[in-house]
Scaffold this active site. Sequence first.
Site, PDB file in Angstrom:
ATOM      1  N   THR A  37       0.743  -1.222   0.019  1.00 50.31           N
ATOM      2  CA  THR A  37       0.053   0.145   0.473  1.00 50.31           C
ATOM      3  C   THR A  37       0.545   1.265  -0.452  1.00 50.31           C
ATOM      4  OG1 THR A  37      -0.473  -0.035   2.217  1.00 50.31           O
ATOM      5  CG2 THR A  37      -1.979  -1.087   0.866  1.00 50.31           C
ATOM      6  N   ARG A  45      -8.772  -5.493   2.017  1.00 49.67           N
ATOM      7  CA  ARG A  45     -10.041  -4.671   3.090  1.00 49.67           C
ATOM      8  C   ARG A  45      -9.170  -3.820   3.608  1.00 49.67           C
ATOM      9  NH1 ARG A  45      -9.352 -10.166   1.849  1.00 49.67           N
ATOM     10  NH2 ARG A  45     -10.642 -11.197   1.870  1.00 49.67           N
ATOM     11  N   ASP A 113       1.909  -9.036  -7.290  1.00 49.85           N
ATOM     12  CA  ASP A 113       2.846  -7.308  -7.942  1.00 49.85           C
ATOM     13  C   ASP A 113       4.479  -7.057  -8.308  1.00 49.85           C
ATOM     14  OD1 ASP A 113       3.689  -6.953  -5.815  1.00 49.85           O
ATOM     15  OD2 ASP A 113       2.501  -6.103  -5.145  1.00 49.85           O
ATOM     16  N   HIS A 130      -0.488 -16.571  -5.071  1.00 50.15           N
ATOM     17  CA  HIS A 130      -1.190 -16.341  -5.705  1.00 50.15           C
ATOM     18  C   HIS A 130      -0.833 -15.797  -7.141  1.00 50.15           C
ATOM     19  CE1 HIS A 130      -3.509 -15.279  -1.962  1.00 50.15           C
ATOM     20  NE2 HIS A 130      -3.989 -16.579  -1.925  1.00 50.15           N
ATOM     21  N   CYS A 138      -2.449 -19.802 -20.478  1.00 50.30           N
ATOM     22  CA  CYS A 138      -3.789 -21.005 -21.025  1.00 50.30           C
ATOM     23  C   CYS A 138      -3.800 -21.671 -19.967  1.00 50.30           C
ATOM     24  CB  CYS A 138      -2.524 -21.687 -22.676  1.00 50.30           C
ATOM     25  SG  CYS A 138      -4.416 -22.759 -22.780  1.00 50.30           S
ATOM     26  N   CYS A 141      -2.947 -25.645 -21.491  1.00 56.20           N
ATOM     27  CA  CYS A 141      -1.472 -25.865 -21.782  1.00 56.20           C
ATOM     28  C   CYS A 141      -0.204 -25.424 -21.080  1.00 56.20           C
ATOM     29  CB  CYS A 141      -1.292 -26.044 -23.625  1.00 56.20           C
ATOM     30  SG  CYS A 141      -1.198 -24.734 -23.848  1.00 56.20           S
TER      31      CYS A 141
HETATM   32  P1  NAD Z   1      -6.281  -8.013   2.919  1.00 54.50           P
HETATM   33  O1  NAD Z   1      -6.203  -6.326   2.155  1.00 54.50           O
HETATM   34  O2  NAD Z   1      -6.590  -8.878   3.436  1.00 54.50           O
HETATM   35  O3  NAD Z   1      -5.311  -7.665   4.187  1.00 54.50           O
HETATM   36  C1  NAD Z   1      -4.012  -6.282   4.214  1.00 54.50           C
HETATM   37  C2  NAD Z   1      -4.184  -5.665   5.599  1.00 54.50           C
HETATM   38  O4  NAD Z   1      -2.536  -4.686   5.931  1.00 54.50           O
HETATM   39  C3  NAD Z   1      -5.169  -5.437   6.084  1.00 54.50           C
HETATM   40  O5  NAD Z   1      -5.299  -5.972   7.601  1.00 54.50           O
HETATM   41  C4  NAD Z   1      -4.649  -3.854   6.161  1.00 54.50           C
HETATM   42  O6  NAD Z   1      -4.705  -3.401   8.010  1.00 54.50           O
HETATM   43  C5  NAD Z   1      -3.036  -4.096   6.637  1.00 54.50           C
HETATM   44  N1  NAD Z   1      -2.177  -3.527   5.888  1.00 54.50           N
HETATM   45  C6  NAD Z   1      -2.397  -2.183   4.788  1.00 54.50           C
HETATM   46  N2  NAD Z   1      -1.721  -1.068   4.335  1.00 54.50           N
HETATM   47  C7  NAD Z   1      -0.709  -1.483   5.681  1.00 54.50           C
HETATM   48  C8  NAD Z   1       0.207  -0.449   6.331  1.00 54.50           C
HETATM   49  N3  NAD Z   1       1.778   0.045   5.077  1.00 54.50           N
HETATM   50  N4  NAD Z   1       1.151  -1.054   7.734  1.00 54.50           N
HETATM   51  C9  NAD Z   1       1.263  -2.487   7.624  1.00 54.50           C
HETATM   52  N5  NAD Z   1       0.388  -2.370   7.905  1.00 54.50           N
HETATM   53  C10 NAD Z   1      -1.105  -2.400   6.503  1.00 54.50           C
HETATM   54  O7  NAD Z   1      -4.262  -8.538   1.905  1.00 54.50           O
HETATM   55  P2  NAD Z   1      -4.122  -9.703   2.275  1.00 54.50           P
HETATM   56  O8  NAD Z   1      -3.633 -10.465   3.256  1.00 54.50           O
HETATM   57  O9  NAD Z   1      -2.490  -9.929   0.624  1.00 54.50           O
HETATM   58  O10 NAD Z   1      -5.323 -10.523   1.370  1.00 54.50           O
HETATM   59  C11 NAD Z   1      -5.684 -10.243   0.262  1.00 54.50           C
HETATM   60  C12 NAD Z   1      -5.457 -10.858  -1.364  1.00 54.50           C
HETATM   61  O11 NAD Z   1      -5.695 -10.380  -1.932  1.00 54.50           O
HETATM   62  C13 NAD Z   1      -4.284 -11.728  -1.570  1.00 54.50           C
HETATM   63  O12 NAD Z   1      -4.298 -13.099  -1.989  1.00 54.50           O
HETATM   64  C14 NAD Z   1      -3.570 -10.914  -2.470  1.00 54.50           C
HETATM   65  O13 NAD Z   1      -2.978 -11.488  -3.422  1.00 54.50           O
HETATM   66  C15 NAD Z   1      -4.651 -10.206  -3.250  1.00 54.50           C
HETATM   67  N6  NAD Z   1      -4.193  -8.671  -3.183  1.00 54.50           N
HETATM   68  C16 NAD Z   1      -2.830  -8.050  -3.854  1.00 54.50           C
HETATM   69  C17 NAD Z   1      -2.724  -6.918  -4.475  1.00 54.50           C
HETATM   70  C18 NAD Z   1      -0.626  -7.141  -4.519  1.00 54.50           C
HETATM   71  O14 NAD Z   1      -0.888  -7.538  -5.302  1.00 54.50           O
HETATM   72  N7  NAD Z   1       0.106  -5.677  -4.249  1.00 54.50           N
HETATM   73  C19 NAD Z   1      -2.799  -5.988  -4.204  1.00 54.50           C
HETATM   74  C20 NAD Z   1      -4.235  -6.060  -3.296  1.00 54.50           C
HETATM   75  C21 NAD Z   1      -4.932  -7.351  -3.050  1.00 54.50           C
HETATM   76 ZN    ZN Z   2      -3.400 -23.948 -24.662  1.00 55.19          ZN
END
Ligand code: NAD
Ligand code: ZN
Length: 258
Positions: A37, A45, A113, A130, A138, A141
Site C-alpha cells: 500500500t 480489506r 505485484d 497467488h 493458458c 496447456c
Molecule cells: P488484505 O487486504 O486482506 O490485508 C491487508 C492488511 O494489511 C490489512 O489488514 C491492513 O490493515 C494491512 N495494511 C495495509 N497497509 C498497511 C501498512 N502500510 N502498514 C501496515 N499494515 C497495513 O490482504 P491479503 O491478506 O494480502 O489478502 C488479500 C488478497 O488479495 C491476497 O490474496 C492478494 O493476492 C490479493 N491482493 C494483492 C495485491 C498486490 O499484489 N499488491 C493487492 C491487493 C490484493
Molecule cells: Zn493452451
Amino acid sequence: MHEALNTQTMTDQAVALAGLLRQARRAVVFTGAGISTESGIPDFRSPGGIWTRMMPIDFADYVADPAARKESWRRRFEMEETWTSVKPNEGHIAVAELMRRGIVGHVITQNIDALHQAAGVPANQMIELHGNTSYAKCLDCERRMEIADIRAHFEAYDDAPACPNCGGIIKTATISFGQAMPEGEMERAEAAVAACDLCLVAGSSLQVYPAASFPLKAKRKGAALVILNREATPQDPYADLVIHDEIGPVLSSAVKHL
Ligand code: NAD
Ligand code: ZN
C-alpha cells in the site's frame, strides 16, 4: 507530546523486532497486500480498499462466463499503468536487506505485484502463492502469453484471444478465488516454513486460506511468530510479538537497530 509518545513506541517495537531478527538464521517473511500500500497499490480489506469497490471474479465464473472474462480483462488493462510504473517501498527494501544479511531465507507472498523481486529478492528465494499479474497463461496447456499482445487483440476484436496452441482459455498468471493453488509453490512454502526459525508476517489480514495457514504452521514447528500489521489479525494471540503500525517505517527502523 502525543507524537513523541508514538515515536517512542514505534522505536521500542522496532528494537524488539530487531532483537528477534538478530537471533534468526533462516527466517521466512510472509507478506500480503499491506506491504504494497505504501507503493500506492490499494489492499483488499482496508477501508476504501479494492474489496469495497469491486467484487473479485471467482475462477468458476471466469471459466464459465465470457462476460466475466471480458470484465476481468477490462480491469486488468485499467491497472496496466499502475503495474508497470509501481516501485518497491522501504518495506520491500528492508526485506531484501534482511535477505542479503542472511537473516531471511525465503519470502512467501500473496501479492501478485512482483515488488519483492524488484527490490532485489532473488527468484529462487521468492514464493508467489497467488501468482503474478505481469503475464498470462493458458489454463489448459500453460503456454505463456504477454499482456500487451492480449490487449492488442482485445482492442481489435473486443475479446481476449484463445490459446494459439490449444484453443484454451487465457488468464493472467494469478490465482483467483476458487482456483487451485499452484502445487510447486505450495510445496516450496511448506518446506521453507518447516525449516524456518522465525516467521514475520507483514501486511496480511490472515483471512485468505490456505495461504494464511503458513504462519501458524511455522509457530507449531517451534519458530517465533511476529505479526506486523496496521490492524489486528485472528493470529495475533499466537504471536510472540505483535506490532500494529505501518510496515515501511517499522521494518526500516528494525534493520537500523540490528
Ligand atoms: P488484505 O487486504 O486482506 O490485508 C491487508 C492488511 O494489511 C490489512 O489488514 C491492513 O490493515 C494491512 N495494511 C495495509 N497497509 C498497511 C501498512 N502500510 N502498514 C501496515 N499494515 C497495513 O490482504 P491479503 O491478506 O494480502 O489478502 C488479500 C488478497 O488479495 C491476497 O490474496 C492478494 O493476492 C490479493 N491482493 C494483492 C495485491 C498486490 O499484489 N499488491 C493487492 C491487493 C490484493
Ligand atoms: Zn493452451
